[in-house]
Write a protein that holds these residues in place. Sequence first.
Motif, PDB file in Angstrom:
ATOM      1  N   GLU A 136      -2.987  41.266  20.519  1.00 54.66           N
ATOM      2  CA  GLU A 136      -1.869  42.078  21.002  1.00 54.66           C
ATOM      3  C   GLU A 136      -0.731  42.098  19.971  1.00 54.66           C
ATOM      4  OE1 GLU A 136       0.995  42.452  24.940  1.00 54.66           O
ATOM      5  OE2 GLU A 136       0.051  40.531  24.498  1.00 54.66           O
ATOM      6  N   PHE A 137      -0.412  40.934  19.419  1.00 53.90           N
ATOM      7  CA  PHE A 137       0.633  40.834  18.401  1.00 53.90           C
ATOM      8  C   PHE A 137       0.260  41.642  17.155  1.00 53.90           C
ATOM      9  CE2 PHE A 137       2.317  38.785  14.575  1.00 53.90           C
ATOM     10  CZ  PHE A 137       3.683  38.894  14.818  1.00 53.90           C
ATOM     11  N   ASN A 188      -1.780  44.142  16.923  1.00 59.59           N
ATOM     12  CA  ASN A 188      -1.718  45.567  17.247  1.00 59.59           C
ATOM     13  C   ASN A 188      -0.292  46.088  17.153  1.00 59.59           C
ATOM     14  OD1 ASN A 188      -4.461  45.840  17.688  1.00 59.59           O
ATOM     15  ND2 ASN A 188      -4.318  45.665  19.902  1.00 59.59           N
ATOM     16  N   LYS A 189       0.671  45.334  17.662  1.00 62.12           N
ATOM     17  CA  LYS A 189       2.076  45.750  17.598  1.00 62.12           C
ATOM     18  C   LYS A 189       2.541  45.866  16.155  1.00 62.12           C
ATOM     19  CE  LYS A 189       3.541  43.921  22.072  1.00 62.12           C
ATOM     20  NZ  LYS A 189       4.368  42.905  22.763  1.00 62.12           N
ATOM     21  N   LYS A 200       0.908  48.982  14.668  1.00 61.60           N
ATOM     22  CA  LYS A 200       1.492  50.214  15.214  1.00 61.60           C
ATOM     23  C   LYS A 200       2.817  50.511  14.532  1.00 61.60           C
ATOM     24  CE  LYS A 200      -0.377  50.290  19.912  1.00 61.60           C
ATOM     25  NZ  LYS A 200      -0.018  50.184  21.351  1.00 61.60           N
ATOM     26  N   LYS A 201       3.641  49.479  14.345  1.00 64.46           N
ATOM     27  CA  LYS A 201       4.931  49.672  13.667  1.00 64.46           C
ATOM     28  C   LYS A 201       4.726  50.122  12.226  1.00 64.46           C
ATOM     29  CE  LYS A 201       7.704  46.511  16.422  1.00 64.46           C
ATOM     30  NZ  LYS A 201       8.515  45.294  16.437  1.00 64.46           N
TER      31      LYS A 201
END
Length: 76
Positions: free
Chosen positions: A36-37, A39-40, A43-44
């Motif tokens: 999850e981390f 992916n964030k 994405k940024k």
Amino acid sequence: MKTISLKIDDVIFSETENILESLDKPRNRYINEAIEFYNKVNKKSLLAKKLKAESKLVAENSMDILSEFEDFDYEN
């Protein structure tokens, strides 16, 4: 919820197991949080690249419009 099979490098697996003992956290939860981390972060990064590319396009347009305004005769 999806089930997947992973191949993890031995060194990474050992390090993760050591950390998990200290955190008292299930391996599955730890891996989910890590993904999850990651992916964030990605994405940024992708958004930043997209904004940079779009900013270049807008900058070119802005310069054309500015040039047209400079050529405009304000007195008439």
